[in-house]
Write an enzyme that holds these catalytic residues in place. Sequence first.
Site, short mmCIF file in Angstrom:
data_model
loop_
_atom_site.label_atom_id
_atom_site.label_comp_id
_atom_site.label_asym_id
_atom_site.label_seq_id
_atom_site.Cartn_x
_atom_site.Cartn_y
_atom_site.Cartn_z
N ARG A 35 0.80 -1.23 0.00
CA ARG A 35 0.00 0.00 0.00
C ARG A 35 0.83 1.27 0.00
O ARG A 35 0.35 2.33 -0.38
CB ARG A 35 -0.88 0.00 1.25
CG ARG A 35 -2.33 -0.09 0.91
CD ARG A 35 -3.18 -0.10 2.12
NE ARG A 35 -2.53 -0.88 3.17
CZ ARG A 35 -3.19 -1.53 4.11
NH1 ARG A 35 -4.48 -1.52 4.13
NH2 ARG A 35 -2.56 -2.19 5.06
N ASP A 70 -3.93 -1.64 -2.82
CA ASP A 70 -4.59 -2.53 -1.85
C ASP A 70 -4.81 -3.88 -2.52
O ASP A 70 -4.81 -3.97 -3.73
CB ASP A 70 -5.98 -1.96 -1.52
CG ASP A 70 -5.88 -0.91 -0.45
OD1 ASP A 70 -4.98 -1.01 0.39
OD2 ASP A 70 -6.71 0.02 -0.47
N LYS A 116 3.27 -19.81 6.36
CA LYS A 116 2.43 -20.28 7.44
C LYS A 116 1.92 -19.08 8.25
O LYS A 116 2.55 -18.02 8.16
CB LYS A 116 3.20 -21.26 8.32
CG LYS A 116 4.46 -20.64 8.96
CD LYS A 116 4.91 -21.42 10.12
CE LYS A 116 4.35 -20.87 11.39
NZ LYS A 116 5.06 -19.71 11.94
N HIS A 132 9.72 -22.95 7.07
CA HIS A 132 11.14 -22.64 6.86
C HIS A 132 12.07 -23.59 7.60
O HIS A 132 13.25 -23.68 7.28
CB HIS A 132 11.45 -21.17 7.18
CG HIS A 132 11.58 -20.85 8.63
ND1 HIS A 132 10.50 -20.63 9.44
CD2 HIS A 132 12.67 -20.70 9.42
CE1 HIS A 132 10.93 -20.37 10.67
NE2 HIS A 132 12.24 -20.40 10.69
N LYS A 185 16.20 -25.66 6.62
CA LYS A 185 17.43 -25.62 7.43
C LYS A 185 18.29 -26.85 7.12
O LYS A 185 17.78 -27.97 7.08
CB LYS A 185 17.08 -25.58 8.93
CG LYS A 185 16.45 -24.26 9.37
CD LYS A 185 16.19 -24.27 10.87
CE LYS A 185 15.30 -23.11 11.29
NZ LYS A 185 15.99 -21.87 11.58
N ASP A 212 1.54 -21.64 16.37
CA ASP A 212 2.63 -20.93 15.69
C ASP A 212 3.74 -21.88 15.26
O ASP A 212 4.23 -21.80 14.14
CB ASP A 212 3.18 -19.84 16.62
CG ASP A 212 4.25 -18.98 15.95
OD1 ASP A 212 4.12 -18.71 14.74
OD2 ASP A 212 5.20 -18.56 16.64
N HIS A 255 6.50 -26.55 12.46
CA HIS A 255 7.91 -26.91 12.60
C HIS A 255 8.12 -28.19 13.43
O HIS A 255 8.84 -29.08 13.03
CB HIS A 255 8.70 -25.78 13.27
CG HIS A 255 8.53 -24.43 12.64
ND1 HIS A 255 8.30 -24.27 11.30
CD2 HIS A 255 8.56 -23.17 13.16
CE1 HIS A 255 8.20 -22.97 11.02
NE2 HIS A 255 8.35 -22.29 12.14
C1 BG6 Z 1 8.38 -18.69 13.03
C2 BG6 Z 1 7.47 -18.33 14.16
O1 BG6 Z 1 7.78 -19.65 12.20
O2 BG6 Z 1 9.60 -19.23 13.54
C3 BG6 Z 1 8.16 -17.37 15.13
O3 BG6 Z 1 6.30 -17.72 13.65
C4 BG6 Z 1 9.50 -17.91 15.55
O4 BG6 Z 1 7.33 -17.13 16.25
C5 BG6 Z 1 10.32 -18.32 14.34
O5 BG6 Z 1 10.17 -16.91 16.29
C6 BG6 Z 1 11.62 -18.98 14.75
O6 BG6 Z 1 12.39 -19.27 13.63
P1 BG6 Z 1 13.92 -19.63 13.78
O7 BG6 Z 1 14.34 -20.00 12.40
O8 BG6 Z 1 14.60 -18.41 14.31
O9 BG6 Z 1 13.99 -20.76 14.75
#
Ligand code: BG6
Length: 508
Positions: free
Chosen positions: A63, A105, A170, A200, A204, A257, A262
Amino acid sequence: MSTSSNPLRDALDRRLPRIAGPSGLVIFGVTGDLSRKKLMPAVYDLANRGLLPPGFSLIGFARRDWENEDFAQIVHDAVKEHSRTPFREEVWQQLVQGCRFVQGDFDDDAAFETLKSTIQELDKQQGTGGNFAFYLSVPPKWFPKVVQQLKKHGLADQKEGSWRRAVIEKPFGHDLASAQELNKVVHEVFPTEEVFRIDHYLGKETVQNILALRFANTLFEPIWNRSYVDHVQITMAEDIGIGGRAGYYDGIGAARDVIQNHLLQLLALTAMEEPASFDADALVAEKTKVLGAVRLPKDLGKETVRGQYAHGWQGGEEVVGYLEEEGIDPNSKTDTYAAIKLEIDNRRWAGVPFYLRTGKRLGRRVTEIAVVFQRAPHSPFDHTATEELGQNALVIRVQPDEGVTLRFGSKVPGTQMEVRDVSMDFAYGESFTESSPEAYERLILDVLLGDANLFPRLKEVELSWQILDPIEQYWESNGKPASYPAGTWGPVEADEMLARDGRSWRRP
Ligand code: BG6
């Protein structure tokens, strides 16, 4: 599996650097933290390593009232501050040729038309070949709108010889029903193979190494089962609080979260059977089998714990409790800590508990998987009773201090036969000269290459919500989270949960 009749050629091909073909990336939500700290630096690092095509283009959509030059400056600053490889003017000069900004937007039709013409212009000027990935780094409530707009303006059309992909950050939904609903919307627009859901953690190195450790060696797999393993602890501890993310975090909490994605992915990789290959399909087949075999705790009150950090001290500094954080509802029941005991109903794991825990404002930042082995059945050493012998453990150190530790008993030097625990260590920094790409670097490259191995499929997402939903429902109708002072290792209830099983959490 070889793809041609020439295995030598296949082997050589596998060693060639993976370089993206003509393409570009559009980031929605480009003004957010993720974009500045992770996505922009990852794009630059890929360019710096020579893994992007010369005409690679990056379009920001937001925006803000920015011109292309303002956006380029933002990318420049983000790269300088956060990228992992050294800043090189010539790489930057090439990258900036393809930087564009589209202002608007998400429900602004004119802005999506501008996006369309910007892409067409880049195809001509930069040779992007019509290949664009749309990265939705936006709050989930906007996913449906953005994908519908992409469809409406013909931006998601898969034309012969080119591709359009959706990359979705996510959280993918907030429970099973919302994840399925979201999926329906996304798949009305993009075919399955063009949808990349980001977790993510799978990007790793240390997480990918779980597969190498287990399946490239003969040493571990024979004892990787209920006959030898006592239990598994998967920990993702953070020392940070919620920072400026109150809007996202409150109401979501630690379990949604990070456990839903993860930690359950770590569990799946630790517990799954060997896949037939490392193709996305083969990996997903094994991960879904094991996630489908996860058994929920029988007693949710005793075998799950949620907590919320209170005022405390961390690294010598006084920090406020969760309820005093800016933007948090002072009556919030959101969990900033969660611990769950799960079991896996299959022949390999029957009866072996998997303890998962995560939390903000804990003692220190560490993610690890500890496979803890059973005690020796008896001790022939006069000076060490069986119960005094430590438990062997294989600890996969995901971060920081990436590596693997093996804990085992050894004779204490001296004239008596006394046994004490020692460690044998593998550290990435010492064993490899190659540096690890940042998770987002790897994942963005994979999106551009169309390689889906490291992206969870819908089935995995659904199974993970199926595991978490009943726990969240139980928590919602049963009181408040237990409190723990910031800077500690979580609520005492979590220690009691393991003590009831005659075990204790590791203090990494
Ligand atoms: C994210 C979460 O997916 O991963 C965050 O939403 C968290 O809350 C983060 O802090 C941690 O990622 P990493 O790679 O630093 O362990």
